[in-house]
Motif scaffolding. Structure first.
Motif, PDB file in Angstrom:
ATOM      1  N   ALA A  19       0.830  -1.208   0.000  1.00 44.90           N
ATOM      2  CA  ALA A  19       0.000   0.000   0.000  1.00 44.90           C
ATOM      3  C   ALA A  19       0.864   1.257   0.000  1.00 44.90           C
ATOM      4  CB  ALA A  19      -0.925  -0.016   1.220  1.00 44.90           C
ATOM      5  N   VAL A  20       1.948   1.254   0.726  1.00 41.81           N
ATOM      6  CA  VAL A  20       2.848   2.412   0.743  1.00 41.81           C
ATOM      7  C   VAL A  20       3.446   2.638  -0.639  1.00 41.81           C
ATOM      8  CG1 VAL A  20       5.036   3.273   1.656  1.00 41.81           C
ATOM      9  CG2 VAL A  20       3.362   2.231   3.193  1.00 41.81           C
ATOM     10  N   TYR A  36       0.756   4.208  -2.877  1.00 43.65           N
ATOM     11  CA  TYR A  36       0.550   5.625  -2.582  1.00 43.65           C
ATOM     12  C   TYR A  36       1.739   6.462  -3.047  1.00 43.65           C
ATOM     13  CZ  TYR A  36      -3.741   5.012   0.092  1.00 43.65           C
ATOM     14  OH  TYR A  36      -5.038   4.753   0.446  1.00 43.65           O
ATOM     15  N   GLY A  89       1.395   6.993  -6.683  1.00 40.69           N
ATOM     16  CA  GLY A  89       0.380   7.986  -7.018  1.00 40.69           C
ATOM     17  C   GLY A  89       0.872   9.396  -6.805  1.00 40.69           C
ATOM     18  N   VAL A  90       1.639   9.602  -5.741  1.00 40.72           N
ATOM     19  CA  VAL A  90       2.154  10.947  -5.456  1.00 40.72           C
ATOM     20  C   VAL A  90       3.150  11.377  -6.526  1.00 40.72           C
ATOM     21  CG1 VAL A  90       3.517  12.309  -3.829  1.00 40.72           C
ATOM     22  CG2 VAL A  90       1.724  10.774  -2.988  1.00 40.72           C
ATOM     23  N   THR A 134      -1.306   6.330 -11.838  1.00 41.04           N
ATOM     24  CA  THR A 134      -2.477   7.199 -11.906  1.00 41.04           C
ATOM     25  C   THR A 134      -3.589   6.483 -12.647  1.00 41.04           C
ATOM     26  OG1 THR A 134      -1.635   8.199 -13.942  1.00 41.04           O
ATOM     27  CG2 THR A 134      -1.079   9.301 -11.856  1.00 41.04           C
ATOM     28  N   TRP A 157      -5.718   2.257 -10.581  1.00 44.82           N
ATOM     29  CA  TRP A 157      -4.732   2.347  -9.499  1.00 44.82           C
ATOM     30  C   TRP A 157      -5.367   2.867  -8.211  1.00 44.82           C
ATOM     31  CZ3 TRP A 157      -0.480  -0.193  -9.726  1.00 44.82           C
ATOM     32  CH2 TRP A 157       0.142  -0.453 -10.950  1.00 44.82           C
ATOM     33  N   ASP A 158      -6.347   3.786  -8.371  1.00 49.49           N
ATOM     34  CA  ASP A 158      -7.038   4.256  -7.159  1.00 49.49           C
ATOM     35  C   ASP A 158      -7.790   3.110  -6.475  1.00 49.49           C
ATOM     36  OD1 ASP A 158      -6.091   6.766  -7.629  1.00 49.49           O
ATOM     37  OD2 ASP A 158      -7.906   7.451  -8.673  1.00 49.49           O
ATOM     38  N   ARG A 185      -5.334   0.877  -4.762  1.00 54.33           N
ATOM     39  CA  ARG A 185      -4.839   1.461  -3.515  1.00 54.33           C
ATOM     40  C   ARG A 185      -5.836   1.259  -2.380  1.00 54.33           C
ATOM     41  NH1 ARG A 185      -1.973   5.259  -6.806  1.00 54.33           N
ATOM     42  NH2 ARG A 185      -3.879   6.402  -7.246  1.00 54.33           N
ATOM     43  N   TRP A 186      -7.139   1.472  -2.676  1.00 54.65           N
ATOM     44  CA  TRP A 186      -8.138   1.301  -1.619  1.00 54.65           C
ATOM     45  C   TRP A 186      -8.246  -0.166  -1.184  1.00 54.65           C
ATOM     46  CZ3 TRP A 186     -10.117   4.712   1.455  1.00 54.65           C
ATOM     47  CH2 TRP A 186     -10.191   6.042   1.055  1.00 54.65           C
ATOM     48  N   THR A 234      -5.171  -1.053   0.782  1.00 59.62           N
ATOM     49  CA  THR A 234      -5.170  -0.367   2.080  1.00 59.62           C
ATOM     50  C   THR A 234      -6.083  -1.075   3.074  1.00 59.62           C
ATOM     51  OG1 THR A 234      -4.699   1.758   1.011  1.00 59.62           O
ATOM     52  CG2 THR A 234      -5.644   1.808   3.239  1.00 59.62           C
TER      53      THR A 234
END
Length: 653
Positions: free
Chosen positions: A45-46, A49, A52-53, A58, A62-63, A66-67, A70
């Protein structure tokens, strides 16, 4: 290399210690892999993220990833935290022992510390006694166990010594036996080995958490999940943990080579002898007392008497009793009697499941009172129970016939009920051809009792010249007469006890009356035991309420004191064994009341019947002949020779 001591290489240079450290690291690697698996979803998860940063990961997919990762990471971390908390807080199992404070045994503590100094290892934190023939180091660094520690460092283990060793061994022998055990404190002090042991003990304690009483359904469900995870981890590190302990033992043995090596060889012989005597004392002497609601208060002192008797009987043990002139190790205790009583009570709890404290149904007994308080009381209680069952089965009091001239419980009643009326082996030859009148007269239980009159057979010339024209078969049976004049083997011979001579099949009961009586006895004993456990449980609940604490629920199948006995000595007795014990008790009561017999104690065989000061060792096969085959002749011959009158009533409890 830190240097070399006078007793050998330091812990880091010993082969056993190096092997133990290697295996301890393997156990810790299992713990590390489990921790890595727990934080793996969080690490993923890290990474997501961070991507994404930085603009590398993107888009909607990917969102969503990530959820999902997480949520998975949070759930796994919560589960891992729960498992870690349970493993850390679960109370490891500790061997039930008698804690020995330094004020109660200053000489023993001094001996152990001097031994540790000679070995160059840390001294044990405390000393405890166990009613067994073994000694070991036990880690009690858990906070639940620290309250009971009496001395020593926080990280040192507790030295557990078998209490029979203190009474049977001499001081020098005890020091030699403890040398390899105390030497194990060196490897135990290594951080890697200590951490590996804590991890394994925590997993073992976590497996037992689902069985803890008082958990609500939700917590019990979670405990089952934690237990499954702990089992998986235990299976992964089981082999490494076993090899680690072998390495620790090898290191301790290597380090102790230079300390009393010659004495230790001799002392190891005493260990085997003490184990044999302790086992006989528990199974043959203590167990009958425990079943009567009495616990011998000086078991450790009794093992000395048992081993001395073994030395007298066994040629292999000759010379061992001569050691008794040297100083015994129990002299290292300030109050040996109080310590012996405490370990004796613990032995009763571990091996029989007795209550934790003395009470009306659980009283101590001294060895001098054992014949009267245990042996005689056991015989009369069993005899009373036997006649109670006969009353329930409807067996008449007058089953012994006219010879039973007094009302009351008699041995004749029992023998008449168990005697089968089946004919003996068929004999085609002339029954009087090989008959020896002198032999028949010698085997006759009474001088004036002749054989029963049978149609078509000549009377024996030594018989009564004026026989009764209407003989009573029951009376003749009580007088020891043989209604069948056919030749019969000597009742003293083994062939006379062979049930195959009567043509009985293996599947059919030889003695139906014995089968019915054994079943009724088993049922009555089960009811009595259930009632006794209920009384003990009620007394324990009352004591707990007086002390203001919650009573521990009793498990019905594990004894009256919770999950005890931990080590039952013998399997449950069968109905046939119970019946044989009760008939033997009835015979012993008759012998004590009507003949020159007395209850006694045999240190190796337990309760004994003393006839003329000698133990009657030939009674058991004769009782089995009556119980299993329905043949009273071997027992009747023994009664006649001993002078026991079976038709006389006996005193019962």
């Amino acid at each position: 290399m830190n240097g070399v001591s006078g007793t050998g290489s330091v812990v880091g240079e010993e082969w056993g210690a190096r092997a133990a450290r290697s295996r301890a690291l393997a156990v810790l690697r299992v713990r590390g892999r489990a921790l890595g698996l727990a934080v793996l979803p969080a690490a993923v998860a890290v990474v997501l993220y961070a991507g994404g940063v930085t603009g590398h990961f993107t888009g909607a997919a990917w969102d969503t990833a990530r959820w999902v990762v997480t949520v998975l990471a949070v759930l796994v971390l919560l589960a891992a935290t729960a498992v870690a908390l349970v493993v850390a807080r679960a109370r490891p199992a500790a061997t039930p022992t008698v804690q020995l404070a330094e004020t109660a045994a200053p000489d023993l503590y001094r001996l152990v510390r001097d031994l540790a100094d000679r070995l160059g290892v840390p001294a044990p934190a405390a000393i405890a006694l166990t009613p067994d023939c073994d000694s070991w180091l036990e880690d009690r660094t858990h906070r639940a166990h620290r309250l009971h520690r009496t001395s020593g460092g926080d990280g040192a283990p507790v030295l557990v010594i078998g209490s029979p060793f203190l009474w049977w061994m001499r001081v020098g022998e005890l020091r030699a036996v403890l040398a390899p055990v105390v030497a194990g404190t060196g490897p135990a002090a290594h951080p890697d080995i200590a951490a590996a042991r804590r991890f394994v003990r925590g997993l073992d304690a976590a497996v037992a958490v689902p069985g803890v009483p008082g958990l609500d359904p939700l917590r019990r469900l979670g405990a089952h999940g934690v237990g499954q995870v702990a089992r998986v981890l235990l299976r992964a590190c089981r082999g490494h943990a076993a090899e680690m302990e072998r390495g620790v033992a090898a290191a301790g043995s290597e380090r102790a080579q230079a300390v009393d090596y010659g004495v230790r060889i001799v002392a190891q012989e005493q260990v085997g002898l003490a184990y044999a005597g302790w086992d006989r004392l528990l199974t043959r002497v203590a167990l009958p007392a425990w079943r009567m609601g009495r616990w011998p208060a000086k078991l450790d002192a009794g093992v000395v008497s048992a081993l001395t008797e073994l030395s007298r009987r066994d040629r292999l043990a000759e010379g061992f009793s001569s050691r008794l002139g040297e100083r015994p190790a129990c002299d290292l205790l300030e109050e040996p009697g109080a310590v012996d009583e405490a370990t004796s009570l613990l032995a009763a709890r571990l091996f029989h499941g007795g209550p934790a404290e003395p009470g009306p149904d659980w009283a101590p007994v001294e060895w001098s009172q054992y014949p009267e308080e245990v042996v005689d009381r056991k015989w009369r209680t069993d005899a009373a129970r036997l006649h109670q069952v006969l009353d329930v089965l409807g067996v008449a009091e007058g089953a012994g016939g006219p010879a039973s001239d007094a009302d009351g419980p008699t041995l004749t009643r029992v023998m008449a009920h168990l005697t089968t009326r089946q004919p003996g082996p068929t004999v085609t030859a002339d029954p009087d051809r090989d008959r020896d009148p002198d032999r028949d007269r010698d085997q006759s239980p009474t001088a004036d009792a002749g054989p029963a009159s049978q149609p078509g057979l000549d009377a024996d010339p030594d018989s009564d010249p004026h026989p009764d024209p209407h003989p009573d078969p029951a009376r003749q049976q009580d007088l020891g007469a043989d209604p069948d004049p056919t030749p019969r083997p000597d009742p003293d011979a083994d062939a006379g006890l062979d049930p195959s001579a009567y043509g009985e099949g293996d599947d059919d009961p030889v003695n139906p009356a014995a089968e019915a009586l054994a079943g009724a006895l088993s049922a009555l004993l089960a009811r009595e035991e259930a009632a006794r456990e209920a009384r003990v449980a009620a007394a324990e609940t009352a004591r707990a309420s007086e002390k203001g604490r919650k009573a521990t629920p009793h498990v019905a199948v594990s004894g009256p004191d919770g999950p005890l006995p931990l080590f039952p000595l013998q399997p449950p007795r069968t109905g046939r064994d119970l019946l044989a014990d009760h008939v033997t008790a009835m015979v012993c009561c008759a012998a004590v009341d009507t003949a020159e017999a007395a209850p006694g104690l045999d240190w190796l065989d337990g309760p004994a019947l003393l006839v003329g000061g000698e133990r009657a060792a030939d009674l058991g096969p004769r009782v089995l002949a009556l119980v299993e085959d329905g043949d009273p002749e071997p027992l009747r011959v023994w009664l006649t020779r001993t002078g026991v009158r079976p038709e006389k009533p006996v005193r019962l409890v």
